[in-house]
Design a protein around this motif. Sequence first.
Motif, PDB file in Angstrom:
ATOM      1  N   ALA A 108       0.829  -1.204   0.000  1.00 16.75           N
ATOM      2  CA  ALA A 108       0.000   0.000   0.000  1.00 16.75           C
ATOM      3  C   ALA A 108       0.867   1.260   0.000  1.00 16.75           C
ATOM      4  O   ALA A 108       0.441   2.304  -0.489  1.00 16.75           O
ATOM      5  CB  ALA A 108      -0.934   0.006   1.207  1.00 16.75           C
TER       6      ALA A 108
ATOM      7  N   HIS B 201       0.767   2.770  -5.814  1.00 19.77           N
ATOM      8  CA  HIS B 201       0.394   3.859  -6.726  1.00 19.77           C
ATOM      9  C   HIS B 201       1.603   4.299  -7.560  1.00 19.77           C
ATOM     10  O   HIS B 201       1.501   4.465  -8.775  1.00 19.77           O
ATOM     11  CB  HIS B 201      -0.198   5.038  -5.955  1.00 19.77           C
ATOM     12  CG  HIS B 201      -0.697   6.134  -6.830  1.00 19.77           C
ATOM     13  ND1 HIS B 201      -1.880   6.039  -7.532  1.00 19.77           N
ATOM     14  CD2 HIS B 201      -0.152   7.335  -7.162  1.00 19.77           C
ATOM     15  CE1 HIS B 201      -2.045   7.140  -8.253  1.00 19.77           C
ATOM     16  NE2 HIS B 201      -1.014   7.939  -8.040  1.00 19.77           N
TER      17      HIS B 201
ATOM     18  N   TYR C 245      -6.453  -0.636  -9.800  1.00 16.95           N
ATOM     19  CA  TYR C 245      -7.050  -0.429  -8.488  1.00 16.95           C
ATOM     20  C   TYR C 245      -6.734  -1.647  -7.637  1.00 16.95           C
ATOM     21  O   TYR C 245      -6.524  -2.742  -8.140  1.00 16.95           O
ATOM     22  CB  TYR C 245      -8.559  -0.148  -8.538  1.00 16.95           C
ATOM     23  CG  TYR C 245      -9.433  -1.209  -9.154  1.00 16.95           C
ATOM     24  CD1 TYR C 245      -9.863  -2.320  -8.412  1.00 16.95           C
ATOM     25  CD2 TYR C 245      -9.884  -1.097 -10.466  1.00 16.95           C
ATOM     26  CE1 TYR C 245     -10.695  -3.278  -8.978  1.00 16.95           C
ATOM     27  CE2 TYR C 245     -10.711  -2.037 -11.033  1.00 16.95           C
ATOM     28  CZ  TYR C 245     -11.105  -3.139 -10.275  1.00 16.95           C
ATOM     29  OH  TYR C 245     -11.939  -4.088 -10.837  1.00 16.95           O
TER      30      TYR C 245
ATOM     31  N   THR D 292     -10.438   6.639  -3.661  1.00 14.14           N
ATOM     32  CA  THR D 292      -9.044   6.903  -3.305  1.00 14.14           C
ATOM     33  C   THR D 292      -8.913   6.774  -1.800  1.00 14.14           C
ATOM     34  O   THR D 292      -9.677   7.384  -1.052  1.00 14.14           O
ATOM     35  CB  THR D 292      -8.630   8.313  -3.767  1.00 14.14           C
ATOM     36  OG1 THR D 292      -8.819   8.400  -5.176  1.00 14.14           O
ATOM     37  CG2 THR D 292      -7.181   8.594  -3.434  1.00 14.14           C
TER      38      THR D 292
ATOM     39  N   THR E 181      -2.858   6.450   2.359  1.00 11.61           N
ATOM     40  CA  THR E 181      -1.873   5.507   2.881  1.00 11.61           C
ATOM     41  C   THR E 181      -0.836   6.322   3.652  1.00 11.61           C
ATOM     42  O   THR E 181      -0.828   7.551   3.554  1.00 11.61           O
ATOM     43  CB  THR E 181      -1.178   4.743   1.730  1.00 11.61           C
ATOM     44  OG1 THR E 181      -0.390   5.663   0.972  1.00 11.61           O
ATOM     45  CG2 THR E 181      -2.175   4.042   0.835  1.00 11.61           C
TER      46      THR E 181
ATOM     47  N   MET F 264      -3.867   5.533  -2.696  1.00 13.55           N
ATOM     48  CA  MET F 264      -3.979   4.457  -3.684  1.00 13.55           C
ATOM     49  C   MET F 264      -5.434   4.329  -4.089  1.00 13.55           C
ATOM     50  O   MET F 264      -6.334   4.735  -3.355  1.00 13.55           O
ATOM     51  CB  MET F 264      -3.441   3.137  -3.135  1.00 13.55           C
ATOM     52  CG  MET F 264      -4.206   2.575  -1.980  1.00 13.55           C
ATOM     53  SD  MET F 264      -3.475   1.028  -1.408  1.00 13.55           S
ATOM     54  CE  MET F 264      -4.453   0.741   0.057  1.00 13.55           C
TER      55      MET F 264
END
Length: 194
Positions: free
Chosen positions: A74, A78, A89, A142, A145, A150
């Motif tokens: 995590a 992204h 995703y 969204t 994190t 992410m």
Amino acid sequence: MAFASLEQWVDGLQTQGRYTFLRAEAIGASGRSANAVKKALQRLTRRGRVAKVKDYFYVIVPLEYANAGAPPPAWFVHDLMAAMRLPYYVGLLSAAGLHGASHQQPQEFHVVTDRSVRPLNVGRTRIRFFASKYVSSASVATMKTPTGSMRVSTLETTVVDLVRFAKAAGHLDHVAAVIADLAPKLDPKSLASA
């Protein structure tokens, strides 16, 4: 600006709250040849200071994650998907866990993207990719994190994906148990739309 060592540059990134970098960035910042940077990154990887995810993408390993070999996915998924230039995703069991399904902790981190990608091992974590042509149109949210944000499938998209990829998610009996955990939070209209 050139740094005395690549490790100092990596430390500087971490003090700024960055935990990922591209090899091209390291080459540009160090002022050294590509081969010298490659060797320096190999040394840092052997020492556990960084984890090599792809030939061009590295993750800085904070001390608290030294035994795991890398921070949780995590923290960097992204940035990884941006470096790979793929829509994505976080989905399936990983998203279900983030939405509160506590049936079982997934052994892999599940990412849905628009094409087939081989699984990645980063430290002790395995990132598994699932291909779906609906990635761009899927309903996502969204999520914050510790290092940014992410994209995570909504509760309803998660349920649809769990049924769609039931074999990969532990077969129907496991999927049913996870969905039972999530059922009280489901919105029927959003589920029908998903």
